[in-house]
Design an enzyme around this catalytic site. Sequence first.
Site, PDB file in Angstrom:
ATOM      1  N   ASP A 259       0.853  -1.191   0.000  1.00  0.00           N
ATOM      2  CA  ASP A 259       0.000   0.000   0.000  1.00  0.00           C
ATOM      3  C   ASP A 259       0.889   1.241   0.000  1.00  0.00           C
ATOM      4  O   ASP A 259       1.903   1.304   0.699  1.00  0.00           O
ATOM      5  CB  ASP A 259      -0.901  -0.009   1.240  1.00  0.00           C
ATOM      6  CG  ASP A 259      -2.063   0.961   1.115  1.00  0.00           C
ATOM      7  OD1 ASP A 259      -3.225   0.519   1.055  1.00  0.00           O
ATOM      8  OD2 ASP A 259      -1.811   2.195   1.073  1.00  0.00           O
TER       9      ASP A 259
ATOM     10  N   HIS B 276     -10.155  -5.392  -2.993  1.00  0.00           N
ATOM     11  CA  HIS B 276      -8.816  -5.623  -2.454  1.00  0.00           C
ATOM     12  C   HIS B 276      -8.915  -6.057  -1.004  1.00  0.00           C
ATOM     13  O   HIS B 276      -9.767  -5.596  -0.251  1.00  0.00           O
ATOM     14  CB  HIS B 276      -7.937  -4.371  -2.575  1.00  0.00           C
ATOM     15  CG  HIS B 276      -8.593  -3.108  -2.113  1.00  0.00           C
ATOM     16  ND1 HIS B 276      -9.534  -2.434  -2.858  1.00  0.00           N
ATOM     17  CD2 HIS B 276      -8.451  -2.405  -0.964  1.00  0.00           C
ATOM     18  CE1 HIS B 276      -9.933  -1.358  -2.199  1.00  0.00           C
ATOM     19  NE2 HIS B 276      -9.299  -1.327  -1.048  1.00  0.00           N
TER      20      HIS B 276
ATOM     21  N   GLY C 196     -15.531   2.512   4.232  1.00  0.00           N
ATOM     22  CA  GLY C 196     -14.268   3.223   4.027  1.00  0.00           C
ATOM     23  C   GLY C 196     -13.584   2.898   2.715  1.00  0.00           C
ATOM     24  O   GLY C 196     -12.399   3.186   2.531  1.00  0.00           O
TER      25      GLY C 196
ATOM     26  N   HIS D 227      -6.834  -5.939   2.422  1.00  0.00           N
ATOM     27  CA  HIS D 227      -5.696  -5.331   3.114  1.00  0.00           C
ATOM     28  C   HIS D 227      -5.071  -6.387   4.022  1.00  0.00           C
ATOM     29  O   HIS D 227      -5.783  -7.022   4.821  1.00  0.00           O
ATOM     30  CB  HIS D 227      -6.137  -4.171   4.013  1.00  0.00           C
ATOM     31  CG  HIS D 227      -6.719  -2.988   3.312  1.00  0.00           C
ATOM     32  ND1 HIS D 227      -5.998  -1.834   3.074  1.00  0.00           N
ATOM     33  CD2 HIS D 227      -7.956  -2.759   2.820  1.00  0.00           C
ATOM     34  CE1 HIS D 227      -6.774  -0.941   2.466  1.00  0.00           C
ATOM     35  NE2 HIS D 227      -7.979  -1.485   2.298  1.00  0.00           N
TER      36      HIS D 227
ATOM     37  N   ASN E 265     -12.730  -3.364   2.906  1.00  0.00           N
ATOM     38  CA  ASN E 265     -13.648  -2.239   3.044  1.00  0.00           C
ATOM     39  C   ASN E 265     -14.642  -2.274   1.890  1.00  0.00           C
ATOM     40  O   ASN E 265     -14.246  -2.441   0.729  1.00  0.00           O
ATOM     41  CB  ASN E 265     -12.874  -0.919   3.045  1.00  0.00           C
ATOM     42  CG  ASN E 265     -11.938  -0.804   4.239  1.00  0.00           C
ATOM     43  OD1 ASN E 265     -12.262  -1.272   5.328  1.00  0.00           O
ATOM     44  ND2 ASN E 265     -10.781  -0.193   4.044  1.00  0.00           N
TER      45      ASN E 265
END
Length: 113
Positions: A29, A99, A92, A101, A86
Site C-alpha cells: 500500500d 482488495h 471506508g 488489506h 472495506n
Amino acid sequence: MSTIFSKIIAREIPARIVYEDDLCLAFHDVNPQAPVHILIIPKKEIPRVAESTSADELLLGHLLYTAQSVAKQEGLHETGFRLVINNGPDGGETVPHLHVHLLGGRPLGWPPG
Ligand code: AMP
C-alpha cells in the site's frame, strides 16, 4: 470501471509487487497503516465484495489463501496479522476494485474506527 489498480496490474503505473499469479496481484500500500500493509487484488475487475457473484467464489477463496501466504512470506505468521475488506462508503472503500488489506508488524486495535 477501470481504476488505478487496473493500471498497476497492466504495469502502467509502478507498485512494489510482492506476489503475482494468474488470478491476483499483491503489492505494498502506498500509504501504509502498519509496518506491513499489503493489498491483495484480483486481476478481474470486481468493484467490491458485495458485487461478487457465485462465479467468483473460488477467486474469493484464492484471495484469502494468497493473503495468508503473503503474510507468511512477510514474516507475520507467528506475530499475527489482520485482513480487511472495506466495502462501500460506510466501509471506508476508496478504490472501487476489490482488495484485501493485509496489515501487521504491530499490535492492531479493536474495534476499528
Ligand atoms: P480502501 O480505502 O479500502 O479502498 O483502500 C484503498 C487503498 O489503496 C488505500 O489504503 C490506499 O492507500 C491504497 N492505494 C491507493 N492508490 C495506491 C497506489 N497507487 N499504490 C498502492 N496503494 C494505493
